[in-house]
Design a protein around this motif. Structure first.
Motif, PDB file in Angstrom:
ATOM      1  N   GLU A  12       0.845  -1.198   0.000  1.00  0.00           N
ATOM      2  CA  GLU A  12       0.000   0.000   0.000  1.00  0.00           C
ATOM      3  C   GLU A  12       0.876   1.241   0.000  1.00  0.00           C
ATOM      4  N   ARG A  13       0.579   2.181  -0.884  1.00  0.00           N
ATOM      5  CA  ARG A  13       1.316   3.438  -0.947  1.00  0.00           C
ATOM      6  C   ARG A  13       0.378   4.606  -0.679  1.00  0.00           C
ATOM      7  N   GLN A  14       0.886   5.603   0.034  1.00  0.00           N
ATOM      8  CA  GLN A  14       0.166   6.862   0.223  1.00  0.00           C
ATOM      9  C   GLN A  14       1.058   7.976  -0.297  1.00  0.00           C
ATOM     10  N   VAL A  15       0.545   8.723  -1.273  1.00  0.00           N
ATOM     11  CA  VAL A  15       1.384   9.640  -2.031  1.00  0.00           C
ATOM     12  C   VAL A  15       0.694  10.996  -2.167  1.00  0.00           C
ATOM     13  N   GLU A  16       1.497  12.049  -2.066  1.00  0.00           N
ATOM     14  CA  GLU A  16       1.054  13.386  -2.460  1.00  0.00           C
ATOM     15  C   GLU A  16       1.469  13.578  -3.917  1.00  0.00           C
ATOM     16  N   PRO A  17       0.532  13.542  -4.864  1.00  0.00           N
ATOM     17  CA  PRO A  17       0.893  13.555  -6.284  1.00  0.00           C
ATOM     18  C   PRO A  17       1.304  14.944  -6.773  1.00  0.00           C
ATOM     19  N   TRP A  18       2.391  14.985  -7.537  1.00  0.00           N
ATOM     20  CA  TRP A  18       2.877  16.237  -8.110  1.00  0.00           C
ATOM     21  C   TRP A  18       2.599  16.339  -9.598  1.00  0.00           C
ATOM     22  N   PRO A  70      -8.382  16.674   2.012  1.00  0.00           N
ATOM     23  CA  PRO A  70      -9.104  17.760   1.341  1.00  0.00           C
ATOM     24  C   PRO A  70      -8.430  18.189   0.046  1.00  0.00           C
ATOM     25  N   ALA A  71      -9.223  18.825  -0.815  1.00  0.00           N
ATOM     26  CA  ALA A  71      -8.685  19.365  -2.059  1.00  0.00           C
ATOM     27  C   ALA A  71      -7.780  20.556  -1.767  1.00  0.00           C
ATOM     28  N   GLY A  72      -6.749  20.702  -2.571  1.00  0.00           N
ATOM     29  CA  GLY A  72      -5.815  21.821  -2.415  1.00  0.00           C
ATOM     30  C   GLY A  72      -4.771  21.626  -1.342  1.00  0.00           C
ATOM     31  N   ALA A  73      -4.730  20.445  -0.720  1.00  0.00           N
ATOM     32  CA  ALA A  73      -3.758  20.221   0.357  1.00  0.00           C
ATOM     33  C   ALA A  73      -2.357  19.932  -0.157  1.00  0.00           C
ATOM     34  N   VAL A  74      -2.241  19.467  -1.406  1.00  0.00           N
ATOM     35  CA  VAL A  74      -0.936  19.102  -1.961  1.00  0.00           C
ATOM     36  C   VAL A  74      -0.366  20.284  -2.742  1.00  0.00           C
ATOM     37  N   ARG A  75       0.865  20.626  -2.451  1.00  0.00           N
ATOM     38  CA  ARG A  75       1.557  21.703  -3.144  1.00  0.00           C
ATOM     39  C   ARG A  75       2.844  21.150  -3.763  1.00  0.00           C
ATOM     40  N   VAL A  76       3.072  21.452  -5.023  1.00  0.00           N
ATOM     41  CA  VAL A  76       4.296  21.011  -5.691  1.00  0.00           C
ATOM     42  C   VAL A  76       5.435  21.921  -5.255  1.00  0.00           C
ATOM     43  N   PRO A  77       6.535  21.363  -4.748  1.00  0.00           N
ATOM     44  CA  PRO A  77       7.660  22.203  -4.311  1.00  0.00           C
ATOM     45  C   PRO A  77       8.196  23.051  -5.464  1.00  0.00           C
ATOM     46  N   PRO A  78       8.535  24.309  -5.202  1.00  0.00           N
ATOM     47  CA  PRO A  78       9.087  25.157  -6.260  1.00  0.00           C
ATOM     48  C   PRO A  78      10.361  24.544  -6.856  1.00  0.00           C
ATOM     49  N   GLY A  79      10.491  24.687  -8.164  1.00  0.00           N
ATOM     50  CA  GLY A  79      11.682  24.182  -8.834  1.00  0.00           C
ATOM     51  C   GLY A  79      11.669  22.691  -9.125  1.00  0.00           C
ATOM     52  N   THR A  80      10.533  22.016  -8.896  1.00  0.00           N
ATOM     53  CA  THR A  80      10.460  20.576  -9.140  1.00  0.00           C
ATOM     54  C   THR A  80      10.483  20.297 -10.643  1.00  0.00           C
ATOM     55  N   ASP A  81      11.395  19.455 -11.084  1.00  0.00           N
ATOM     56  CA  ASP A  81      11.515  19.069 -12.495  1.00  0.00           C
ATOM     57  C   ASP A  81      11.053  17.618 -12.618  1.00  0.00           C
ATOM     58  N   LEU A  82       9.789  17.432 -13.026  1.00  0.00           N
ATOM     59  CA  LEU A  82       9.219  16.090 -13.086  1.00  0.00           C
ATOM     60  C   LEU A  82       9.934  15.217 -14.105  1.00  0.00           C
ATOM     61  N   HIS A  83      10.270  15.767 -15.258  1.00  0.00           N
ATOM     62  CA  HIS A  83      10.948  14.973 -16.284  1.00  0.00           C
ATOM     63  C   HIS A  83      12.310  14.483 -15.796  1.00  0.00           C
ATOM     64  N   ARG A  84      13.025  15.331 -15.110  1.00  0.00           N
ATOM     65  CA  ARG A  84      14.332  14.913 -14.605  1.00  0.00           C
ATOM     66  C   ARG A  84      14.179  13.814 -13.557  1.00  0.00           C
ATOM     67  N   MET A  85      13.152  13.919 -12.712  1.00  0.00           N
ATOM     68  CA  MET A  85      12.937  12.891 -11.696  1.00  0.00           C
ATOM     69  C   MET A  85      12.635  11.546 -12.344  1.00  0.00           C
TER      70      MET A  85
END
Length: 397
Positions: free
Chosen positions: A183-189, A227-242
């Motif tokens: 089981e995984r619990q994830v904050e999606p970016w 709740p909605a809006g609880a997840v925030r993507v960290p500034p400078g996150t490069d999804l493609h690089r990850m």
């Protein structure tokens, strides 16, 4: 920011009024001209109206609409407002033929319902603005070319919805090379495609670290958490690089398939005739198959993706090896059969249907591949071939 329908209508009326004028309109003039405002006559009503206008003015500026302030009279100190059309209105859309073709292709790529609708809406707006996205410079210029971005994983739409709403999610996940599900619990970016596969990027709450998950390995229902809006993507996150850094290297394997002649053309591309499989020594003759089937070998790396291709061929393609690929095909066929009418379900799952044939290819492993006689006839396996690891059943008619 949540905006009610009534306020949206008032904001649109205000914007159109300010764009339609070349002079500065005062607050009192706007109160008379804009539908939705009720200035009133008493001091309390006037104050309520001006507070409403100040909130609306701040909101328009917050969303990027350039309100200009000034006055048309040197004798008045009251500030007025307007919106210069050149600062806000979009210019006419003019696309070169190659640009229109690129946009039309981008809009036609999506096979997913969640993205096909917005893409079609965007193309309609471009066409309404005069862009040639349908004829001439659009897809008609690329006759016979119909690309698709495949987003068939069941986890795609709920993960995308979680990203858009900013909500955490829970889901069962199977790591590569492991049979157990965790089981995984994830904050999606974000959700993105990399080398033909879809990945979810986010913060794993259990491991307290950023992680990348391949959507084809999600082994169950994706559930929204919090709740909605609880997840925030960290500034400078490069999804493609990850994804490029964390996606595991592809492990290529060889599948042995029995393909009916005249069918399975997509699977035949890139395949080669099978010279033997499993533990058959090179000197041994290749296993015989029914007269209307070709025994082929094809490289693959993603079991679930490859199984989806095979299922599309129905009884025209049988998986001989490896067993986990055959099991994935059988599972998909049974899931499809379970959703059909009772009579069709029995036919699909029975001995002469696609599910039964694929399972037969695994149930007779100890007996080896049966030698093929004329269509409809079956001969007993040669005792010398009893160690062969697979078998091919006769395709249903």
């Amino acid at each position: 920011m949540s905006v009610s329908r009534r306020r949206v209508e008032r904001l649109l009326n205000l914007t159109m009024c300010l764009m339609a004028t070349s002079r500065f309109l005062t607050v009192s003039q706007l109160g008379e001209l804009v539908e939705g405002y009720e200035p009133g006559v008493g001091a309390e009503e006037q104050d309520a109206f001006r507070r409403m206008f100040e909130r609306d003015k701040a909101y328009l500026r917050e969303i990027g609409i350039p309100l200009e302030t000034g006055t048309d009279s040197a004798l008045s100190d009251e500030v007025g407002y307007r919106i210069r059309r050149g600062d806000y209105a979009l210019p006419d859309i003019a696309l070169a033929p190659d640009e229109a073709a690129a946009l039309a292709l981008a809009g036609s790529l999506w096979s997913s319902t969640a993205l096909a609708g917005p893409a079609a809406s965007a193309l309609r707006k471009l066409a309404a603005g005069g862009a040639a996205v349908d004829e001439g410079g659009g897809l008609a210029a690329l006759d016979g070319f119909e690309p698709r971005v495949d987003a068939a994983e069941p986890a795609f739409e709920p993960c995308l919805a979680a990203v858009q709403s900013g909500r955490a999610i829970r889901f069962p996940y199977r790591k590569v090379g492991e049979a157990a599900v965790a089981e995984r619990q994830v904050e999606p970016w974000g959700v993105l495609s990399w080398r033909g596969r879809w990945y979810l990027v986010g913060h794993d709450l259990v491991r307290a670290a950023p992680r990348v998950f391949r959507l084809s390995r999600v082994a169950g229902t994706v559930r929204l958490v919090g709740p909605a809006g609880a997840v925030r993507v960290p500034p400078g996150t490069d999804l493609h690089r990850m994804v490029s850094a964390q996606a595991p290297p592809e492990r290529t394997r060889t599948a042995t398939l029995a393909v009916r002649r005249g069918a399975g053309h997509t699977l035949r591309r890139g395949a080669r005739p099978a010279g033997g499989f499993g533990c058959i020594p090179p000197a041994r003759p290749r296993p015989a198959v029914p007269a209307d089937l070709d025994l082929l070998e094809r490289e693959f790396s993603d079991t679930e993706r490859f199984a989806r291709w095979i299922v599309g061929a129905g009884p025209d393609v049988l998986v001989v090896d490896p067993p986990d690929l055959r099991a994935a095909v059988v599972a998909r066929l049974r899931a499809a059969a379970a959703g059909t009418a009772p009579g069709e379900r029995d036919a699909a799952a029975g001995p002469d249907g696609a599910c039964g044939l694929q399972e037969a290819a695994g149930q007779e492993e100890a007996a080896g591949l049966e030698e093929a006689g004329p269509r409809g006839e079956r001969r007993a396996p040669d005792p010398a071939d009893a160690s062969l690891p697979g078998t091919v059943g006769e395709p249903g008619r």
